[in-house]
Design an enzyme around this catalytic site. Sequence first.
Site, short mmCIF file in Angstrom:
data_model
loop_
_atom_site.label_atom_id
_atom_site.label_comp_id
_atom_site.label_asym_id
_atom_site.label_seq_id
_atom_site.Cartn_x
_atom_site.Cartn_y
_atom_site.Cartn_z
N CYS A 97 41.33 64.09 35.11
CA CYS A 97 40.92 65.47 35.05
C CYS A 97 40.84 65.91 33.60
O CYS A 97 41.67 65.53 32.77
CB CYS A 97 41.84 66.44 35.78
SG CYS A 97 41.98 66.12 37.52
N ARG A 139 37.20 61.49 32.01
CA ARG A 139 38.53 61.72 32.58
C ARG A 139 38.49 61.92 34.09
O ARG A 139 39.53 62.01 34.75
CB ARG A 139 39.19 62.95 31.94
CG ARG A 139 39.31 62.86 30.43
CD ARG A 139 39.96 64.10 29.87
NE ARG A 139 41.34 64.20 30.28
CZ ARG A 139 42.35 63.67 29.60
NH1 ARG A 139 42.13 63.00 28.50
NH2 ARG A 139 43.58 63.82 30.04
N TRP A 156 39.31 64.43 38.90
CA TRP A 156 39.55 63.10 39.47
C TRP A 156 40.63 63.34 40.52
O TRP A 156 41.78 63.61 40.19
CB TRP A 156 40.03 62.14 38.39
CG TRP A 156 40.13 60.72 38.83
CD1 TRP A 156 39.13 59.77 38.75
CD2 TRP A 156 41.27 60.05 39.38
NE1 TRP A 156 39.60 58.57 39.24
CE2 TRP A 156 40.91 58.72 39.63
CE3 TRP A 156 42.57 60.46 39.69
CZ2 TRP A 156 41.78 57.78 40.17
CZ3 TRP A 156 43.44 59.54 40.23
CH2 TRP A 156 43.05 58.21 40.46
N ASN A 188 45.47 69.71 34.78
CA ASN A 188 45.44 68.24 34.72
C ASN A 188 46.88 67.77 34.90
O ASN A 188 47.76 68.24 34.18
CB ASN A 188 44.89 67.81 33.34
CG ASN A 188 45.05 66.33 33.06
OD1 ASN A 188 45.20 65.93 31.92
ND2 ASN A 188 45.02 65.51 34.08
N GLY A 189 47.11 66.86 35.86
CA GLY A 189 48.48 66.37 36.07
C GLY A 189 48.86 66.48 37.53
O GLY A 189 47.98 66.62 38.40
N GLU A 229 41.07 39.52 31.95
CA GLU A 229 40.29 40.66 31.47
C GLU A 229 38.84 40.57 31.97
O GLU A 229 38.26 41.57 32.38
CB GLU A 229 40.36 40.71 29.93
CG GLU A 229 39.47 41.74 29.26
CD GLU A 229 39.78 43.19 29.63
OE1 GLU A 229 40.76 43.45 30.36
OE2 GLU A 229 39.00 44.07 29.23
N LYS A 268 37.08 43.44 34.33
CA LYS A 268 35.82 44.13 34.01
C LYS A 268 34.86 44.07 35.20
O LYS A 268 34.25 45.06 35.56
CB LYS A 268 35.12 43.50 32.81
CG LYS A 268 35.70 43.71 31.44
CD LYS A 268 35.62 45.11 30.90
CE LYS A 268 36.80 45.91 31.35
NZ LYS A 268 37.97 45.97 30.59
N GLU A 275 36.03 46.29 38.20
CA GLU A 275 35.95 47.72 37.92
C GLU A 275 34.56 48.29 38.07
O GLU A 275 34.40 49.36 38.63
CB GLU A 275 36.35 47.97 36.46
CG GLU A 275 37.80 48.01 36.18
CD GLU A 275 38.04 48.35 34.71
OE1 GLU A 275 37.61 47.57 33.84
OE2 GLU A 275 38.64 49.39 34.45
N HIS A 281 47.31 25.47 43.06
CA HIS A 281 48.50 25.90 43.80
C HIS A 281 48.15 26.98 44.83
O HIS A 281 48.99 27.81 45.16
CB HIS A 281 49.57 26.38 42.83
CG HIS A 281 50.05 25.30 41.91
ND1 HIS A 281 50.76 24.21 42.35
CD2 HIS A 281 49.86 25.11 40.58
CE1 HIS A 281 51.01 23.40 41.33
NE2 HIS A 281 50.47 23.92 40.24
N LYS A 289 39.28 57.21 33.06
CA LYS A 289 39.68 56.49 31.86
C LYS A 289 41.14 56.76 31.48
O LYS A 289 41.84 55.86 31.03
CB LYS A 289 38.77 56.85 30.70
CG LYS A 289 39.01 55.96 29.51
CD LYS A 289 37.77 55.76 28.70
CE LYS A 289 37.97 54.70 27.65
NZ LYS A 289 37.96 53.34 28.20
C1 F6R Z 1 40.15 48.60 32.09
C2 F6R Z 1 40.69 49.91 31.81
C3 F6R Z 1 42.05 50.23 32.33
C4 F6R Z 1 42.91 50.64 31.14
C5 F6R Z 1 44.29 51.10 31.63
C6 F6R Z 1 45.20 51.46 30.46
O1 F6R Z 1 38.83 48.49 31.67
O2 F6R Z 1 40.07 50.70 31.15
O3 F6R Z 1 42.61 49.16 33.01
O4 F6R Z 1 43.03 49.53 30.29
O5 F6R Z 1 44.14 52.22 32.45
O6 F6R Z 1 44.65 52.50 29.70
P1 F6R Z 1 45.21 52.82 28.27
O7 F6R Z 1 44.89 51.66 27.39
O8 F6R Z 1 44.52 54.08 27.85
O9 F6R Z 1 46.69 53.00 28.41
#
Ligand code: F6R
Length: 591
Positions: free
Chosen positions: A2, A27, A74, A100-101, A468, A472, A475, A491, A586
């Site tokens: 948010c 956000r 969000w 927000n929260g 990673e 990606k 997501e 395994h 994000k």
């Molecule tokens: C992956 C992604 C999330 C963030 C995670 C931590 O692409 O963006 O998995 O890496 O939410 O976010 P930060 O780094 O802001 O603590």
Amino acid sequence: MCGIIGYCGQKPGAAIVIEALKRLEYRGYDSAGIASLCDGRLLIKKDAGKLEEVVHKQGLAELPGNVTVGHTRWATHGAVTQANAHPHSDCTGRIAVVHNGIIENNQELRRELTGLGHRFTSDTDTEVIAHLLEDELKNGRALEQVVLSIVPRLEGSYAFLAASLDDPGKIVGTRKNNPLVVGIDSPNYYISSDALAFSTYTNKVMTLDDNEVVVLSPGRIEFLDARGSKTVKQVKQLDHSWAENSRGIYPHFMLKEIMEQADVLGQTIQQDQKTFNRIALDILRARQVIITACGSSRYAALVGRYLFSKVGKRFCDVVMASEFGYFADSVDKGTVVVAVSQSGETADVVEGVKAAKAAEAQVISIVNRPNSILADMSDHVIYLNCGPEIAVAATKSFLSQLAIFYLLSYAMVSSFDEAASSLIGLCGETTRVLDWNKSELIRLSETLKDSSDFYYLARGINFAIASEGALKLKEISYIHAEGMPAGELKHGTLALIEPGTPVVVICPADYTFSETLSNAIEAKSRGAYIIGVSDKESDVYDSWIRIPRVEELLYPMVAVVPLQLLAYYLAISRGCDPDKPRNLAKSVTVK
Ligand code: F6R
């Protein structure tokens, strides 16, 4: 999650707030709304849907007034509906609140307020704030006094803004564990979850401490502590790069952020060597070192763990931030906790760091966003310097995090300069790897877009890059993907390999090459389609993603870049919006 924004000044508020909401969409983007005070009326327009849709459908831009608040949502409490979109109001429609929260005791408060005759119109936790304010405002008190009086009743984390017809011409904001920053361009004031929201208007900012209250009215700003006494705040200057928010020539922010990684690496290297040496010494002297982070930042930390061990001969553990509290018993004064977070506001990381501080551990944070909660809590802060990352999926910040761990590990052996020059040499390679592989990655994304599962394998320092790469893909393209140490395949997971299953093998010509290739052969003999990410060609690969030959410990940085692009093109082939993946935001400011 948010984003909130308030504007108070001499200009029409709606246009400013809508522009700010566009910058806050990273956000959250499932609903949006704004409220404006004008000529003795409080006007609220809101709806479910992406901001652009809501702006058109509800005519947000038409709201008059110059005391305006806005929200991009969000969902946490309550479905994605018009009623649950912010701003929320009280029974009389005289108060607007954006939040927000999470208000953790919202159910108890809701029961109490309902018992007192309040009527709720949404399922959100936020609405209790509006009704609590309503009761107190009846007594004719100033809005800021009312905010101060209700805040002790709220449990959880929050940043909220309130405006009311009973004390018009002002916006009052407060926060606890969620960000809130004020932009100063007197007589115009802005207040938001992120300075990026108003950075086209001003780069002068003031941050709020937990439980502090700020009162904005045209030409006037006042800060109060939790007891209501005035406080004096410093104006800080925001770096210009944080005003930048354009996709440029790219169709998506994610693609732009992938493509600009050579420049980003150059900026990340600009660090103060003395600070690195001091931090490196603290790490070496500590009784134990724990790195904590979530998501991509945790995968960067896993690479960091190998670097600390290989270069600095310093073993450390990486603990998922959401699990950190369960290990807090063994954290003490002799512990150094390294917290990694692009946003600097991930709730799990902030909670973990709180627990570490309570145990008197030393906290070093590696963050990107300036003025973040995490930076404020830390003993030392290292900034990634990679500018705003707008796409939800982390790309350039991940590469910067890897570079910081590389520099830190070499600082442990007094070789910061050497590491910095190796990284300078790497900048061009991150571009080269994209040029080499673009057409093959596009081809793969078309061929493999209907696959239901991908597996990513690697060994040693590259294992985290497998994870990673898989993250990606999940997501942004919604394809199931798993990353794992290549040796683990047999395994269990090997049972899932069927003819045609894509298996991405990160197989640089380093100390892991032959064993990783053997694992690829095991998968291939069960029918897997092998995508080899390597500087060495092999007929085991059905597709070869060529990476440059680099120093062994730098392979993660050149291997991750084509995997980001593969995920991007797969998302596009499947018709997904890579910048705004479903169900994600994000900044994850809830636990
Ligand atoms: C992956 C992604 C999330 C963030 C995670 C931590 O692409 O963006 O998995 O890496 O939410 O976010 P930060 O780094 O802001 O603590």
